[in-house]
Design a protein around this motif. Structure first.
Motif, PDB file in Angstrom:
ATOM      1  N   VAL A 108       0.840  -1.206   0.000  1.00 50.56           N
ATOM      2  CA  VAL A 108       0.000   0.000   0.000  1.00 50.56           C
ATOM      3  C   VAL A 108       0.870   1.249   0.000  1.00 50.56           C
ATOM      4  O   VAL A 108       0.590   2.229  -0.711  1.00 50.56           O
ATOM      5  CB  VAL A 108      -0.952  -0.012   1.215  1.00 50.56           C
ATOM      6  N   HIS A 111       2.398   1.710  -3.390  1.00 45.50           N
ATOM      7  CA  HIS A 111       1.393   2.032  -4.403  1.00 45.50           C
ATOM      8  C   HIS A 111       0.978   3.498  -4.362  1.00 45.50           C
ATOM      9  O   HIS A 111       0.389   4.005  -5.319  1.00 45.50           O
ATOM     10  CB  HIS A 111       0.167   1.139  -4.201  1.00 45.50           C
ATOM     11  N   LEU A 196      -3.287  -4.456  -6.135  1.00 51.88           N
ATOM     12  CA  LEU A 196      -3.652  -3.043  -5.956  1.00 51.88           C
ATOM     13  C   LEU A 196      -3.716  -2.304  -7.284  1.00 51.88           C
ATOM     14  O   LEU A 196      -4.578  -1.442  -7.490  1.00 51.88           O
ATOM     15  CB  LEU A 196      -2.630  -2.363  -5.034  1.00 51.88           C
ATOM     16  N   ILE A 199      -7.085  -2.619  -9.138  1.00 45.62           N
ATOM     17  CA  ILE A 199      -8.317  -2.026  -8.598  1.00 45.62           C
ATOM     18  C   ILE A 199      -8.642  -0.765  -9.393  1.00 45.62           C
ATOM     19  O   ILE A 199      -7.799   0.136  -9.509  1.00 45.62           O
ATOM     20  CB  ILE A 199      -8.155  -1.688  -7.107  1.00 45.62           C
ATOM     21  N   SER A 201      -9.459   2.821 -10.468  1.00 45.21           N
ATOM     22  CA  SER A 201      -9.344   4.100  -9.754  1.00 45.21           C
ATOM     23  C   SER A 201     -10.690   4.789  -9.614  1.00 45.21           C
ATOM     24  O   SER A 201     -10.881   5.634  -8.724  1.00 45.21           O
ATOM     25  CB  SER A 201      -8.363   5.020 -10.488  1.00 45.21           C
ATOM     26  N   TYR A 204     -12.272   4.627  -6.122  1.00 47.83           N
ATOM     27  CA  TYR A 204     -11.777   5.587  -5.132  1.00 47.83           C
ATOM     28  C   TYR A 204     -12.309   6.991  -5.417  1.00 47.83           C
ATOM     29  O   TYR A 204     -12.607   7.752  -4.484  1.00 47.83           O
ATOM     30  CB  TYR A 204     -10.247   5.586  -5.136  1.00 47.83           C
ATOM     31  N   ARG A 214      -9.593   8.274   3.471  1.00 55.31           N
ATOM     32  CA  ARG A 214      -8.643   7.243   3.034  1.00 55.31           C
ATOM     33  C   ARG A 214      -8.791   5.952   3.851  1.00 55.31           C
ATOM     34  O   ARG A 214      -8.690   4.855   3.309  1.00 55.31           O
ATOM     35  CB  ARG A 214      -7.222   7.774   3.133  1.00 55.31           C
ATOM     36  N   GLN A 217     -11.917   4.199   2.740  1.00 58.52           N
ATOM     37  CA  GLN A 217     -11.689   3.641   1.405  1.00 58.52           C
ATOM     38  C   GLN A 217     -10.863   2.356   1.489  1.00 58.52           C
ATOM     39  O   GLN A 217     -11.109   1.399   0.745  1.00 58.52           O
ATOM     40  CB  GLN A 217     -10.983   4.661   0.523  1.00 58.52           C
ATOM     41  N   PHE A 218      -9.893   2.372   2.389  1.00 52.89           N
ATOM     42  CA  PHE A 218      -9.025   1.195   2.524  1.00 52.89           C
ATOM     43  C   PHE A 218      -9.819  -0.027   2.960  1.00 52.89           C
ATOM     44  O   PHE A 218      -9.663  -1.119   2.401  1.00 52.89           O
ATOM     45  CB  PHE A 218      -7.914   1.497   3.532  1.00 52.89           C
ATOM     46  N   THR A 222     -10.348  -1.289  -0.765  1.00 53.39           N
ATOM     47  CA  THR A 222      -9.087  -2.003  -0.982  1.00 53.39           C
ATOM     48  C   THR A 222      -9.142  -3.436  -0.473  1.00 53.39           C
ATOM     49  O   THR A 222      -8.821  -4.383  -1.202  1.00 53.39           O
ATOM     50  CB  THR A 222      -7.930  -1.251  -0.300  1.00 53.39           C
ATOM     51  N   GLN A 225     -11.525  -5.748  -2.473  1.00 48.79           N
ATOM     52  CA  GLN A 225     -11.015  -5.990  -3.822  1.00 48.79           C
ATOM     53  C   GLN A 225      -9.793  -6.914  -3.817  1.00 48.79           C
ATOM     54  O   GLN A 225      -9.505  -7.584  -4.818  1.00 48.79           O
ATOM     55  CB  GLN A 225     -10.645  -4.659  -4.488  1.00 48.79           C
ATOM     56  N   LEU A 226      -9.084  -6.949  -2.706  1.00 49.02           N
ATOM     57  CA  LEU A 226      -7.892  -7.794  -2.597  1.00 49.02           C
ATOM     58  C   LEU A 226      -8.200  -9.183  -2.038  1.00 49.02           C
ATOM     59  O   LEU A 226      -7.275  -9.935  -1.743  1.00 49.02           O
ATOM     60  CB  LEU A 226      -6.848  -7.120  -1.702  1.00 49.02           C
TER      61      LEU A 226
END
Length: 307
Positions: A108, A111, A196, A199, A201, A204, A214, A217-218, A222, A225-226
């Protein structure tokens, strides 16, 4: 032109026709995969079947005698096997979550658009995975030496007494976990980083427009999606830890007092130190069963979680 000349002149044409007849659209694929398939049979399938048969025998020199399930019965009454099993799962339960967390955290960070020199850091973190393990283990043996190691020397400046990294049962396990984490964190970091980058954009951007910060969102974008990446890294790391051999073999030789002996290390010593190949084969197949069960449980838990 005599008869001999006619035969010689037609020979190349016969060879060409024969090769064309052999390599038809149906047979050509088998001709290409044939050598690879033969190698797999010789070096993979045959050893697997042979070792399974060997697990029902007792080997004495060049002679072997059929003993049925005696090796498996002996295994479940073997305290060293249980010790190796406990050691392996202790390392697994501690090391894998720490490594996965660090891999995610580093990926992260790398990225992020705020980090400069990403290529340098990515290579630096991934480098341990391709470093010769013997050379790295020797370096760690020097660093973790109880009396002359650099780690204890640095810790002495903050008032920490000398730690017996490789001679204490507890700290020997910690040393193995440290080396494993150092070696494989970067490898899993690259896998997370690839996830990452896939994913979209737009997710976001839409979350930002809705007022999500943030941190939100994580956890809301994130992490979900992971999920496939988490499944892959956890399962593969678990399988790798259950087969752990190199680090305890080089650093501690399974000691002290069998504190770091793992299933694979015990298998190796049984087969190649005591030449008890029948019993070693039984250990190998029990390890296969354990690995399959643990992997199935992980996949089942993930499936229930997704539902």
């Amino acid at each position: 032109m005599d008869q001999t000349e006619k035969v010689v002149s037609t020979a190349p044409n016969l060879r060409a026709k024969t090769s064309k007849n052999l390599l038809t659209p149906k047979t050509a694929p088998y001709a290409f995969i044939g050598p690879a398939f033969l190698l797999i049979l010789i070096f993979t399938v045959y050893p697997v079947i042979s070792s399974f048969i060997l697990s029902f025998h007792e080997v004495r020199g060049v002679e072997k005698s059929f003993v049925g399930l005696a090796n498996y019965v002996r295994l479940f009454h073997d305290p060293i096997f249980y010790k190796s099993l406990v050691n392996t799962f202790q390392i697994l339960i501690v090391q894998v979550p720490i490594m996965i967390f660090l891999s995610l955290l580093i990926s992260v960070g790398l990225h992020s658009s705020m980090v400069k020199g990403k290529a340098f850091f990515r290579i630096s973190y991934f480098m341990p995975a391709i470093t010769a393990l013997v050379a790295a283990s020797i370096v760690f043996m020097i660093l973790l030496d109880e009396h002359f190691g650099l780690v204890n020397y640095v810790l002495s400046f903050v008032g920490v007494e000398s730690i017996p990294w490789l001679t204490s049962p507890f700290w020997a396990k910690v040393s193995v976990i440290l080396v494993m984490t150092w070696r494989w964190t970067g490898y899993n970091m690259v896998i997370f980083l690839a996830g990452l980058q896939n994913i979209p954009s737009e997710l976001y951007e839409a979350a930002s427009m809705d007022g999500a910060g943030r941190v939100k969102q994580f956890f809301m974008i994130t992490i979900p999606q992971l999920k496939p990446v988490f499944i892959f890294t956890v399962v593969m790391s678990t399988i790798g830890t259950l087969q752990l051999f190199d680090e305890p073999f080089i650093l501690t030789h399974g000691g002290p007092n069998s504190a770091t002996i793992t299933i694979t290390l015990y298998l190796y010593e049984t087969g190649f130190k005591f030449f008890d190949f029948g019993y070693a084969s039984a250990i190998a197949y029990v390890l296969v069963i354990i690995t399959a069960i643990v992997s199935w449980i992980q996949m089942k838990l993930v499936g229930d979680f997704e539902e």
